[in-house]
Motif scaffolding. Structure first.
Motif, PDB file in Angstrom:
ATOM      1  N   LEU A   1       1.788   6.389  -6.963  1.00  0.00           N
ATOM      2  CA  LEU A   1       0.731   7.307  -7.390  1.00  0.00           C
ATOM      3  C   LEU A   1       1.165   8.762  -7.235  1.00  0.00           C
ATOM      4  O   LEU A   1       0.906   9.593  -8.110  1.00  0.00           O
ATOM      5  CB  LEU A   1      -0.549   7.056  -6.586  1.00  0.00           C
ATOM      6  N   LYS A   2       1.838   9.056  -6.127  1.00  0.00           N
ATOM      7  CA  LYS A   2       2.333  10.418  -5.909  1.00  0.00           C
ATOM      8  C   LYS A   2       3.361  10.784  -6.974  1.00  0.00           C
ATOM      9  O   LYS A   2       3.336  11.881  -7.534  1.00  0.00           O
ATOM     10  CB  LYS A   2       2.947  10.528  -4.510  1.00  0.00           C
ATOM     11  N   GLN A   3       4.263   9.848  -7.280  1.00  0.00           N
ATOM     12  CA  GLN A   3       5.281  10.088  -8.294  1.00  0.00           C
ATOM     13  C   GLN A   3       4.622  10.289  -9.670  1.00  0.00           C
ATOM     14  O   GLN A   3       4.999  11.190 -10.424  1.00  0.00           O
ATOM     15  CB  GLN A   3       6.252   8.914  -8.352  1.00  0.00           C
TER      16      GLN A   3
ATOM     17  N   ARG B   1       0.839  -1.198   0.000  1.00  0.00           N
ATOM     18  CA  ARG B   1       0.000   0.000   0.000  1.00  0.00           C
ATOM     19  C   ARG B   1       0.880   1.256   0.000  1.00  0.00           C
ATOM     20  O   ARG B   1       0.615   2.213  -0.734  1.00  0.00           O
ATOM     21  CB  ARG B   1      -0.915  -0.020   1.231  1.00  0.00           C
ATOM     22  N   THR B   2       1.938   1.251   0.808  1.00  0.00           N
ATOM     23  CA  THR B   2       2.858   2.394   0.868  1.00  0.00           C
ATOM     24  C   THR B   2       3.550   2.590  -0.481  1.00  0.00           C
ATOM     25  O   THR B   2       3.676   3.721  -0.975  1.00  0.00           O
ATOM     26  CB  THR B   2       3.898   2.181   1.982  1.00  0.00           C
ATOM     27  N   ALA B   3       3.984   1.473  -1.086  1.00  0.00           N
ATOM     28  CA  ALA B   3       4.643   1.563  -2.397  1.00  0.00           C
ATOM     29  C   ALA B   3       3.671   2.081  -3.451  1.00  0.00           C
ATOM     30  O   ALA B   3       4.041   2.892  -4.312  1.00  0.00           O
ATOM     31  CB  ALA B   3       5.200   0.200  -2.800  1.00  0.00           C
ATOM     32  N   LYS B   4       2.419   1.623  -3.379  1.00  0.00           N
ATOM     33  CA  LYS B   4       1.404   2.078  -4.335  1.00  0.00           C
ATOM     34  C   LYS B   4       1.161   3.575  -4.186  1.00  0.00           C
ATOM     35  O   LYS B   4       1.089   4.310  -5.176  1.00  0.00           O
ATOM     36  CB  LYS B   4       0.099   1.307  -4.118  1.00  0.00           C
TER      37      LYS B   4
ATOM     38  N   GLU C   1       4.827  13.572 -12.011  1.00  0.00           N
ATOM     39  CA  GLU C   1       5.281  13.496 -13.400  1.00  0.00           C
ATOM     40  C   GLU C   1       4.231  14.075 -14.347  1.00  0.00           C
ATOM     41  O   GLU C   1       4.565  14.812 -15.282  1.00  0.00           O
ATOM     42  CB  GLU C   1       5.586  12.047 -13.780  1.00  0.00           C
ATOM     43  N   ALA C   2       2.966  13.756 -14.095  1.00  0.00           N
ATOM     44  CA  ALA C   2       1.891  14.275 -14.939  1.00  0.00           C
ATOM     45  C   ALA C   2       1.804  15.796 -14.830  1.00  0.00           C
ATOM     46  O   ALA C   2       1.664  16.491 -15.846  1.00  0.00           O
ATOM     47  CB  ALA C   2       0.563  13.636 -14.545  1.00  0.00           C
ATOM     48  N   GLU C   3       1.917  16.329 -13.619  1.00  0.00           N
ATOM     49  CA  GLU C   3       1.887  17.785 -13.449  1.00  0.00           C
ATOM     50  C   GLU C   3       3.060  18.443 -14.147  1.00  0.00           C
ATOM     51  O   GLU C   3       2.909  19.509 -14.752  1.00  0.00           O
ATOM     52  CB  GLU C   3       1.872  18.129 -11.960  1.00  0.00           C
TER      53      GLU C   3
END
Length: 110
Positions: A35-37, A28-31, A41-43
């Motif tokens: 997601l944050k990364q 869950r932490t890795a996910k 990247e998208a921003e």
């Protein structure tokens, strides 16, 4: 002896459950980190795209504005040439027009 064996099995099950919980938490932490990364990247890509698009727009706007100035100058030259042509034509035929008007004004028809 059975009770100690059963107690040991329960301990193993509890240990396995805790290990599974740690694995789930780590996943869950890795996910969440991924997601944050991905969001960052998208921003960043959106910001780069926006900057590039704005630069392209400004460049095209400058090119068009330059053309607009050239178009205005060309239209002014064409207008001046047309005015000069009309003045020349008017001065060429003005004597004939004056003579024709005088003839029609001074001629009396019965």
């Amino acid at each position: 002896m059975e009770s100690s064996r059963g107690g040991g099995g329960i301990q193993q099950l509890l240990a396995a459950e805790q290990e599974a919980q740690h694995i789930v938490n780590a996943a869950r932490t890795a996910k969440m980190a991924r997601l944050k990364q991905a969001k960052e990247e998208a921003e960043r890509e959106i910001a780069e795209f926006k900057t590039k698009t704005e630069q392209d727009f400004q460049r095209k706007l400058e090119e068009t504005s330059g053309d607009s100035g050239a178009n205005v100058k060309r239209l002014e030259q064409e207008t001046d040439a047309k005015i000069e042509q009309l003045r020349n034509e008017a001065s060429r035929i003005s004597n004939d027009v004056v003579q024709m008007l005088l003839k029609h004004v001074t001629t009396v028809n019965n």
